[in-house]
Scaffold this motif. Structure first.
Motif, PDB file in Angstrom:
ATOM      1  N   TYR A  44       3.774   2.110  24.163  1.00 45.57           N
ATOM      2  CA  TYR A  44       4.237   1.164  23.154  1.00 45.57           C
ATOM      3  C   TYR A  44       5.752   0.988  23.249  1.00 45.57           C
ATOM      4  N   ILE A  45       6.189  -0.256  23.389  1.00 47.38           N
ATOM      5  CA  ILE A  45       7.607  -0.589  23.318  1.00 47.38           C
ATOM      6  C   ILE A  45       7.784  -1.341  22.000  1.00 47.38           C
ATOM      7  N   ILE A  46       8.366  -0.688  21.011  1.00 46.51           N
ATOM      8  CA  ILE A  46       8.518  -1.294  19.694  1.00 46.51           C
ATOM      9  C   ILE A  46       9.952  -1.810  19.581  1.00 46.51           C
ATOM     10  N   ASP A  47      10.110  -3.096  19.872  1.00 41.74           N
ATOM     11  CA  ASP A  47      11.425  -3.729  19.790  1.00 41.74           C
ATOM     12  C   ASP A  47      11.647  -4.179  18.342  1.00 41.74           C
ATOM     13  N   GLU A  48      12.914  -4.437  17.995  1.00 45.08           N
ATOM     14  CA  GLU A  48      13.255  -4.773  16.605  1.00 45.08           C
ATOM     15  C   GLU A  48      12.628  -3.741  15.662  1.00 45.08           C
ATOM     16  N   ALA A  49      12.756  -2.470  16.057  1.00 45.32           N
ATOM     17  CA  ALA A  49      12.046  -1.382  15.383  1.00 45.32           C
ATOM     18  C   ALA A  49      12.542  -1.133  13.969  1.00 45.32           C
ATOM     19  N   HIS A  50      13.721  -1.659  13.618  1.00 48.06           N
ATOM     20  CA  HIS A  50      14.210  -1.442  12.251  1.00 48.06           C
ATOM     21  C   HIS A  50      13.336  -2.139  11.208  1.00 48.06           C
ATOM     22  N   HIS A  51      12.471  -3.075  11.656  1.00 40.83           N
ATOM     23  CA  HIS A  51      11.547  -3.743  10.737  1.00 40.83           C
ATOM     24  C   HIS A  51      10.249  -2.956  10.532  1.00 40.83           C
ATOM     25  N   LEU A  52       9.958  -2.014  11.401  1.00 41.75           N
ATOM     26  CA  LEU A  52       8.659  -1.339  11.369  1.00 41.75           C
ATOM     27  C   LEU A  52       8.364  -0.628  10.050  1.00 41.75           C
ATOM     28  N   PRO A  53       9.306   0.108   9.435  1.00 40.96           N
ATOM     29  CA  PRO A  53       8.964   0.833   8.203  1.00 40.96           C
ATOM     30  C   PRO A  53       8.424  -0.063   7.090  1.00 40.96           C
ATOM     31  N   ILE A  54       9.039  -1.238   6.902  1.00 38.72           N
ATOM     32  CA  ILE A  54       8.594  -2.137   5.832  1.00 38.72           C
ATOM     33  C   ILE A  54       7.229  -2.724   6.156  1.00 38.72           C
ATOM     34  N   VAL A  55       7.019  -3.133   7.418  1.00 37.42           N
ATOM     35  CA  VAL A  55       5.726  -3.687   7.816  1.00 37.42           C
ATOM     36  C   VAL A  55       4.631  -2.639   7.629  1.00 37.42           C
ATOM     37  N   ALA A  56       4.915  -1.407   8.047  1.00 39.72           N
ATOM     38  CA  ALA A  56       3.930  -0.322   7.917  1.00 39.72           C
ATOM     39  C   ALA A  56       3.620  -0.038   6.457  1.00 39.72           C
ATOM     40  N   ARG A  57       4.651  -0.033   5.623  1.00 41.59           N
ATOM     41  CA  ARG A  57       4.430   0.231   4.192  1.00 41.59           C
ATOM     42  C   ARG A  57       3.569  -0.858   3.566  1.00 41.59           C
ATOM     43  N   ASP A  58       3.876  -2.116   3.898  1.00 38.07           N
ATOM     44  CA  ASP A  58       3.112  -3.226   3.331  1.00 38.07           C
ATOM     45  C   ASP A  58       1.647  -3.181   3.759  1.00 38.07           C
ATOM     46  N   PHE A  59       1.387  -2.686   4.973  1.00 34.88           N
ATOM     47  CA  PHE A  59       0.007  -2.611   5.442  1.00 34.88           C
ATOM     48  C   PHE A  59      -0.793  -1.547   4.700  1.00 34.88           C
ATOM     49  N   SER A  60      -0.117  -0.539   4.196  1.00 34.11           N
ATOM     50  CA  SER A  60      -0.819   0.513   3.461  1.00 34.11           C
ATOM     51  C   SER A  60      -0.902   0.206   1.974  1.00 34.11           C
ATOM     52  N   ALA A  61      -0.266  -0.874   1.545  1.00 34.31           N
ATOM     53  CA  ALA A  61      -0.301  -1.269   0.141  1.00 34.31           C
ATOM     54  C   ALA A  61      -1.515  -2.167  -0.110  1.00 34.31           C
ATOM     55  N   ALA A  62      -1.842  -2.372  -1.382  1.00 34.62           N
ATOM     56  CA  ALA A  62      -2.969  -3.234  -1.729  1.00 34.62           C
ATOM     57  C   ALA A  62      -2.789  -3.765  -3.141  1.00 34.62           C
ATOM     58  N   SER A  63      -3.397  -4.906  -3.406  1.00 32.74           N
ATOM     59  CA  SER A  63      -3.329  -5.487  -4.749  1.00 32.74           C
ATOM     60  C   SER A  63      -4.573  -6.322  -5.012  1.00 32.74           C
ATOM     61  N   ALA A  64      -4.936  -6.429  -6.286  1.00 27.68           N
ATOM     62  CA  ALA A  64      -6.086  -7.249  -6.676  1.00 27.68           C
ATOM     63  C   ALA A  64      -5.959  -7.622  -8.142  1.00 27.68           C
ATOM     64  N   SER A  65      -6.447  -8.797  -8.476  1.00 27.58           N
ATOM     65  CA  SER A  65      -6.411  -9.241  -9.871  1.00 27.58           C
ATOM     66  C   SER A  65      -7.552  -8.581 -10.654  1.00 27.58           C
ATOM     67  N   LEU A  66      -7.506  -8.722 -11.953  1.00 27.25           N
ATOM     68  CA  LEU A  66      -8.549  -8.151 -12.815  1.00 27.25           C
ATOM     69  C   LEU A  66      -9.571  -9.219 -13.214  1.00 27.25           C
ATOM     70  N   LEU A  67      -9.143 -10.225 -13.995  1.00 24.37           N
ATOM     71  CA  LEU A  67     -10.071 -11.280 -14.401  1.00 24.37           C
ATOM     72  C   LEU A  67     -10.486 -12.137 -13.208  1.00 24.37           C
ATOM     73  N   GLY A  68      -9.549 -12.354 -12.278  1.00 28.10           N
ATOM     74  CA  GLY A  68      -9.883 -13.123 -11.071  1.00 28.10           C
ATOM     75  C   GLY A  68     -10.972 -12.442 -10.267  1.00 28.10           C
TER      76      GLY A  68
END
Length: 692
Positions: free
Chosen positions: A244-268
Motif C-alpha cells: 500500500y502506498i498511501i499518498d496524501e496520508a494526512h487525510h487518512l485519520p479523518i476518512v478512517a474515523r468517518d468510516f467507523s462512524a454511523a448515524s440514523a434518524s428515529l421517526l424517519g
C-alpha cells in the motif's frame, strides 16, 4: 532483502527515466526515498514491520519515487501495489501522466487501473428494468413518481449502455445524473454480484475483473477503508498480498474515523420500516413461502419491536436541551441508563430484522439461480429488498455502537443527537469513535505485505508524534520514519514577513483593520492569494475592497462566486495577460491549489489556521483529553494549526525557479509561547519580523 533482479530493475528504470525526460533534474532526496522505500518493503530494516512514514517536501518528486521504489519490487515478488490518494486531482495525475510515463521506462511490463467504489457504477439489470415500460410503474426506489424528464434520462442511459456507448460509470456520463435517478439503478452488493448469472456482465463486475488482473491499482482513501471494513480483499486485493502506498496520508485519520462512524434518524427509520413491513410478504412469496415463512415471521416481529422502540427514544429525547445548531452531545459518551437499556433492545431487534431479511433475499436469489422464478420478475423485488437491507445494516450498526459500553481503557465513543434538517420533528442519532489508530492497526498495519504513508505535510511542530497518535503507529515500533526537505532554496527565493499589525485575530477590531492592511500588501504585486479564516470574514473584506480594487484596475476573484475551477482559471488567465490579479480564498484554498511561476508571488495569510472544536466529535475529543489531565489546545489545536500553516505557506513555491513572499498577519507567532514552534516548523524562508 532486495534481490539483485529488483535492484537492477530499479536502476534501469531510473536510467530510462532520465533518458525520457529532457529537463530531468537528479535529486538526492528522490533517490534516497526510492532506496529507503524499496528496503523497507523488502524487510531489510524490520522483516515483521514493513512500514514507512515519509514526509517529502514539495519538489522532491515523491509520486515517481514511490512508483520506482514499489513496482519493481512488487513485480519481482508477486505482489500487488495499491496507491491510495485523497484527491481526484492526484488520481488523474497518476492515471493520465505518472503511470503511463513509468510504464515506458520500467524494464518489465505491468498493468494499472483506476479503482472506484460500487456506488459509482449502475446495475445493468436495474437499468434495463427501470427503463422498460413496466419499470415506469415501479416506484419502490423512487422518493416520488418519476417525472417525464427522469424517464427520458433513464431511457437515454439505457440506450447508450445497450449500444456500448456508455460503460455504466456515473463519472463517464457527460452530464450530472441526479441522485434520485442514480439511487434507483446503482449497483449494490445484495442484488448486483457475480453469483447471479444475469449480473456477471454488469459494469461493476467488469470493473472488478480489471482490478483482479491489474498489477497496480489507484484508489482513494474512502475505497481503501470500505474494503478494509469489509474484511479486506473484497474490492481491492488481499492485504497480505498488497503493498500500500498511501499518498496524501494526512487525510487518512479523518476518512478512517468517518468510516467507523454511523448515524440514523428515529421517526424517519420508523417510517421506512413500516414500508418494509408492507413489502415483506411480497419478498417472502418470491422466495417460496414454504421455505420463507419463518424468516418472514421473524422479520415482521423485529419490525414490530423496532418501530415503537424508535418512537419511544424520540419521545425520551424530545426534552433534551439542543444547542443553537440543534445538537445535544452526551458527555463522555455516557448514555442515561434508560436510553442505554433501550439501545440494547433496539440493537437486538435490528439484528434480528437484518438477518431475517437477508435470508429472504438469499432465497429469492437461489430461486433465480435454479430457474424457479424469472429474473425479470425477481429483479425489482430484489432491488427493493436490497434497498431495505442496506438501511437495516446501517440501523444495526448505529444501535450496536449505541449499546456498546465504554471501555475502561482508551477513548470513549462520541454520541450525540441532532435535529433532522429536513424533518424538524425528527432527531438523528450519531455515534463516532474519537481515536481510530487501533482500528487501522487491526485492519491494515498488522496485515499488509508493506505500507508507505507519504505526504508533503505529515509532521506537526517538526515531530511525527501527532500523526502517529492519529493512525495508531509508534515512533519506536519498528516503523521507518523519514523527513525529506524540499530542494527549493527558500531563503534565497522567498521571504516570510510578519508585519507589526495593531490587533490580533481574536480581537473585534481585526476584521475592520484588514482592508487597509491588505491594500498595503497588495500594492505593487501582480499575482496574490489571500487566505481567510472564514467565508464571513472574506466576504466582509471583499465588499469593502471591491470598489478600490476596481478603481486600481486590479481583478478580484472570490472563492464561492464561481466554481473552484472557474475561479482559478480566471486568475490564471489574468496572470497570462499581465493583469494584476487577486484571489480571495478560505482554508480549502490552502491545499491542492497549484499556482506556479507568475501565477502567485504574493501569499497573504490573515491568521494562524486554528480550528475551533465545534463539531460534536472534536468537542468530545477535547473533553476526553481534559479528563486525562491533558491540554486539548496544545495537544490538538496547535499541531493541527502547524500542519495547516505549512500547507498554506506551501502554496507559494511550486517549482524551483519560483519566488515571492508570504505575509502572515497574525502576531501570535511572535508573542505567544507556541509561536516559535509554529515559525520553526515552516520552510526556511528569509524572515522579516517587524517590531515597533
Amino acid at each position: 532483502m532486495l534481490s539483485p533482479s529488483t535492484k537492477k530493475d530499479i536502476r534501469s528504470s531510473y536510467e530510462n527515466l532520465r533518458a525520457q525526460l529532457q529537463n530531468f533534474i537528479p535529486r538526492k532526496a528522490q533517490n534516497f526515498l526510492v532506496a529507503e522505500l524499496a528496503k523497507t518493503l523488502a524487510g531489510e530494516y524490520n522483516p515483521k514491520r514493513r512500514i514507512m512514514v515519509a514526509e517529502a517536501g514539495t519538489g522532491i518528486g515523491k509520486s515517481m519515487a514511490y512508483l520506482l521504489g514499489s513496482i519493481p519490487y512488487a513485480l519481482n515478488n508477486n505482489k500487488k501495489v495499491v496507491v491510495s490518494t485523497a484527491t481526484v486531482a492526484l488520481q488523474e495525475q497518476l492515471i493520465e501522466k505518472d503511470l503511463p510515463l513509468f510504464r515506458r521506462v520500467v524494464t518489465r511490463e505491468f498493468s494499472f487501473v483506476l479503482a472506484k467504489g460500487r456506488q459509482r457504477y449502475c446495475c445493468g439489470q436495474k437499468l434495463a428494468a427501470f427503463a422498460s415500460e413496466e419499470g415506469h410503474g415501479q416506484q419502490a426506489l423512487f422518493e416520488h413518481k418519476p417525472k417525464k424528464a427522469e424517464i427520458a434520462l433513464m431511457n437515454d442511459l439505457h440506450n447508450a449502455y445497450a449500444k456500448g456507448k456508455w460503460s455504466g460509470d456515473r463519472d463517464a456520463w457527460p452530464k450530472t445524473i441526479p441522485d434520485t435517478i442514480w439511487q434507483s439503478i446503482v449497483s449494490d452488493k445484495h442484488t448486483c454480484h457475480s453469483g447471479l448469472t444475469a449480473h456477471r456482465g454488469c459494469p461493476f463486475a467488469k470493473a472488478r475483473e480489471n482490478l483482479d488482473k491489474a498489477d497496480v491499482i489507484v484508489a482513494n482513501h474512502s475505497l481503501l477503508m470500505a474494503d478494509l471494513e469489509l474484511g479486506g480483499g473484497v474490492i481491492l486485493p488481499e492485504p497480505e498480498q498488497t503493498l500500500y502506498i498511501i499518498d496524501e496520508a494526512h487525510h487518512l485519520p479523518i476518512v478512517a474515523r468517518d468510516f467507523s462512524a454511523a448515524s440514523a434518524s428515529l421517526l424517519g427509520a420508523a417510517s421506512w420500516l413500516e414500508k418494509l413491513n408492507q413489502s415483506a410478504s411480497k419478498i417472502a412469496n418470491a422466495g417460496d413461502i414454504k421455505r420463507s415463512s419463518r424468516f418472514l415471521d421473524s422479520l415482521q416481529t423485529g419490525i414490530q419491536d423496532l418501530i415503537p422502540s424508535l418512537r419511544s427514544v424520540r419521545d425520551m429525547l424530545s426534552d433534551m436541551p439542543l444547542n443553537s445548531d440543534g445538537v445535544y452531545r452526551f458527555e463522555d459518551g455516557e448514555l442515561p441508563e434508560a436510553l442505554f437499556n433501550l439501545s440494547k433492545e433496539i440493537q437486538k431487534a435490528a439484528k434480528k430484522a437484518n438477518q431475517s431479511l437477508a435470508k429472504l433475499h438469499d432465497l429469492v436469489s437461489e430461486r433465480v439461480k435454479d430457474g424457479e422464478i424469472a429474473a425479470r420478475l425477481a429483479d425489482p423485488i430484489q432491488a427493493e429488498s436490497a434497498f431495505f437491507l442496506q438501511r437495516l445494516e446501517n440501523l444495526e450498526k448505529v444501535w450496536t455502537l449505541m449499546a456498546q459500553p465504554n471501555a475502561n481503557k482508551g477513548a470513549p465513543l462520541a454520541r450525540w443527537i441532532q435535529r433532522d434538517a429536513e424533518r424538524e420533528t425528527d432527531l438523528v442519532v450519531h455515534v463516532s469513535p474519537l481515536e481510530i489508530g487501533w482500528r487501522l492497526d487491526q485492519l491494515l498495519w498488522s496485515r499488509a505485505a508493506g505500507v508507505s504513508l507519504m505526504s508533503a505535510t505529515l509532521r506537526a511542530l517538526n515531530q511525527f508524534s501527532y500523526f502517529c497518535r492519529q493512525v495508531g503507529l509508534e515512533e519506536n515500533d519498528g516503523t521507518r520514519f523519514l523527513a525529506l526537505p524540499s530542494p527549493f532554496n527558500y531563503e534565497e527565493n522567498a521571504q516570510l514577513v510578519v508585519p507589526n499589525v495593531p490587533f490580533e485575530p481574536q480581537q473585534e477590531q481585526f476584521t475592520a483593520m484588514l482592508p487597509d492592511i491588505l491594500l498595503e500588501y497588495l500594492e505593487g504585486q501582480t499575482a496574490s492569494l489571500v487566505l481567510f479564516s472564514s467565508y464571513w470574514q472574506m466576504n466582509q473584506v471583499a465588499e469593502k475592497l471591491r470598489l478600490q480594487i476596481k478603481k486600481n484596475g486590479w481583478h478580484l476573484h472570490v472563492q464561492g462566486e464561481a466554481s473552484r475551477t472557474a475561479t482559478l482559471d480566471a486568475h490564471r488567465k489574468c496572470c497570462e495577460q499581465g493583469k494584476v490579479s487577486i484571489l480571495f480564498g478560505t482554508g480549502s484554498f490552502s491545499e491542492g491549489v497549484d499556482l506556479p511561476g507568475n501565477q502567485l508571488t504574493n501569499l497573504i495569510i490573515t491568521k494562524i489556521p486554528f480550528a475551533v472544536p465545534t463539531s460534536p466529535v472534536e468537542e468530545a475529543h477535547a473533553e476526553y483529553i481534559e479528563r486525562k489531565g491533558g491540554n486539548p489546545f496544545m495537544q490538538i489545536s496547535v499541531p493541527e494549526a502547524s500542519k495547516k500553516l505549512i500547507q498554506s505557506a506551501g502554496r507559494l513555491l511550486r517549482k524551483e525557479q519560483d519566488s515571492g513572499r508570504v505575509v502572515l498577519l497574525d502576531r501570535r507567532v511572535i508573542n505567544r509561547r507556541y509561536g516559535k514552534a509554529l515559525l520553526d516548523s515552516l520552510p526556511p524562508f528569509k524572515r522579516v519580523i517587524e517590531y515597533t
